[in-house]
Design an enzyme around this catalytic site. Structure first.
Site, PDB file in Angstrom:
ATOM      1  CB  CYS A 177      -0.994  -0.124   0.917  1.00 47.27           C
ATOM      2  SG  CYS A 177      -2.349   1.271   0.884  1.00 47.27           S
TER       3      CYS A 177
ATOM      4  CG  ASP B 157      -5.861   2.378   7.656  1.00 48.13           C
ATOM      5  OD1 ASP B 157      -4.876   1.780   7.101  1.00 48.13           O
ATOM      6  OD2 ASP B 157      -6.586   3.216   7.366  1.00 48.13           O
TER       7      ASP B 157
HETATM    8  C1  RUB Z   1      -3.930   3.395   3.249  1.00 44.33           C
HETATM    9  C2  RUB Z   1      -3.400   2.511   4.130  1.00 44.33           C
HETATM   10  C3  RUB Z   1      -1.825   2.953   4.751  1.00 44.33           C
HETATM   11  C4  RUB Z   1      -2.372   3.415   6.198  1.00 44.33           C
HETATM   12  C5  RUB Z   1      -1.357   4.314   6.981  1.00 44.33           C
HETATM   13  O1  RUB Z   1      -5.169   2.915   2.773  1.00 44.33           O
HETATM   14  O2  RUB Z   1      -3.954   1.235   4.292  1.00 44.33           O
HETATM   15  O3  RUB Z   1      -1.266   1.860   5.206  1.00 44.33           O
HETATM   16  O4  RUB Z   1      -3.391   4.311   6.206  1.00 44.33           O
HETATM   17  O5  RUB Z   1      -0.995   5.229   6.079  1.00 44.33           O
HETATM   18  P1  RUB Z   1      -6.289   3.848   1.940  1.00 44.33           P
HETATM   19  P2  RUB Z   1      -0.246   6.569   6.737  1.00 44.33           P
HETATM   20  O6  RUB Z   1      -5.427   4.021   0.965  1.00 44.33           O
HETATM   21  O7  RUB Z   1      -7.449   2.884   1.745  1.00 44.33           O
HETATM   22  O8  RUB Z   1      -6.691   4.977   3.001  1.00 44.33           O
HETATM   23  O9  RUB Z   1       1.234   5.992   7.319  1.00 44.33           O
HETATM   24  O10 RUB Z   1      -0.049   7.382   5.427  1.00 44.33           O
HETATM   25  O11 RUB Z   1      -1.141   7.105   7.802  1.00 44.33           O
END
Ligand code: RUB
Length: 327
Positions: free
Chosen positions: A134, A203
């Site tokens: 991701c 998340d």
């Molecule tokens: C994004 C996702 C990221 C976390 C952490 O999912 O799973 O790994 O949110 O991101 P989506 P960060 O694209 O569905 O929002 O470290 O940027 O908070």
């Protein structure tokens, strides 16, 4: 009658439509929405200002249900707003308190990502091959910080179907000059035997140390576990979920099936069921450590972080500001 400012509605829409995405980014925009509400509210008395804020929180909490960073940012602002009101702050002072508090959350959040970058970079060694999944600002901060320190390593990025956020990561890392390979999600296990580490974002982290992150993360963790590869999670402390300590379950968002297969193709197969959960749960025993801005912890210490960070939050406020599934 409470009102919702146009910019707040736009932020809520953009979060729901994933133009604003990533748990930290969502949290910062939610805080920004409350700052915008406070700044533009036509309230004539403190209780009306709070009513405007409550309307904004209701809208924001219905955008995406999984990332606890969203309610945590709202709680950060609203608990201080309510305390200010209980202390009989006048309208002007209450407005200023809310604006300052929201801006403080945004600043702290950006700073936390930088601190995670610094701490996590210490765990990257020359010659490492590292898998990620991701697009996580916290995980990316680790890679870019280590690279700026002169470490030489390469990153394998899973493309992350169905929304392909892995392509964003691949672009960010390769543009930074980091040797980067993009692979399909189903190649994760094959390549894992060649990895030294896997690093992902989060998340939500539950009280038992389980990590909720983008769908597919738990498969990457399982492959890492099976191949004896270290599995790290990079997460700010506002990704820890205080409500899970009170028995609440994390709601896994299920998104529209058109992200997986077009409506035309699906209607051609009337008996087909398509499922599209956006997140999954990685159990604590597949996680070696969690890198927070306050330091590195084991997943078993999640409960300690929750007690430290949210121990003083009132239960009624915890329960009040929770995400709700979209109508
Ligand atoms: C994004 C996702 C990221 C976390 C952490 O999912 O799973 O790994 O949110 O991101 P989506 P960060 O694209 O569905 O929002 O470290 O940027 O908070």
């Amino acid at each position: 009658m409470s009102t919702i400012h146009r910019k707040v509605s736009e932020i809520a829409r953009d979060i729901a439509e994933m133009k604003i995405r990533g748990a930290g980014n969502i949290a910062r925009h939610a805080a920004q929405a409350l700052v915008t509400t406070a700044r533009n509210s036509k309230a004539k008395k403190p209780s009306d200002l709070l009513a405007d804020l409550e309307s904004a929180t209701k809208l924001l909490l219905r955008t995406r249900p999984t990332a606890v960073s969203l309610p945590n940012s709202i709680r950060y602002v609203m608990s201080r707003a309510h305390t200010g009101h209980e202390q009989h702050l006048k309208l002007k002072a209450l407005r200023k308190l809310i604006i300052d508090t929201g801006n403080t959350f945004i600043q702290n959040s950006a700073q936390a990502v930088g601190q995670i970058g610094e701490i996590g970079a210490r765990r990257i060694e020359d010659g490492d091959s590292i898998m990620t999944h991701c697009n996580s600002a916290a995980a990316t901060a680790i890679f870019t910080t280590a690279f700026k320190q002169g470490k030489s390593f390469n990153v394998f990025v899973c493309e992350t179907r169905p929304r392909y956020q892995g392509r964003i990561t691949a672009q960010e890392l390769s543009q930074a000059g980091i040797p980067t390979s993009l692979i399909v999600d189903s190649a994760a296990h094959s390549f894992m035997t060649k990895m030294d580490k896997a690093i992902v974002g989060a998340d939500t982290i539950a009280a038992n140390g389980a990590v909720v992150n983008k769908i597919g993360t738990s498969m990457v963790a399982l492959a890492a576990h099976e191949s004896r590869v270290l599995f790290f999670v990079a997460a700010e402390t506002y990704k820890f979920s205080p409500e899970t300590m009170l028995g609440q379950l994390v709601h896994i968002e299920e998104r529209d099936t058109s992200e997986v297969i077009s409506n035309k193709e699906r209607t051609a197969m009337p008996h087909l069921i398509v499922r599209n959960p956006a997140f999954d749960i990685t159990p604590p025993h597949h996680i070696d450590l969690i890198i927070t801005e306050k330091g590195i912890i084991s997943p078993q210490a999640a409960i300690t972080i929750i007690q430290q960070e949210f121990g003083s939050t009132r239960t009624d406020e915890l329960m009040k500001y929770q995400t709700k599934p979209r109508d």
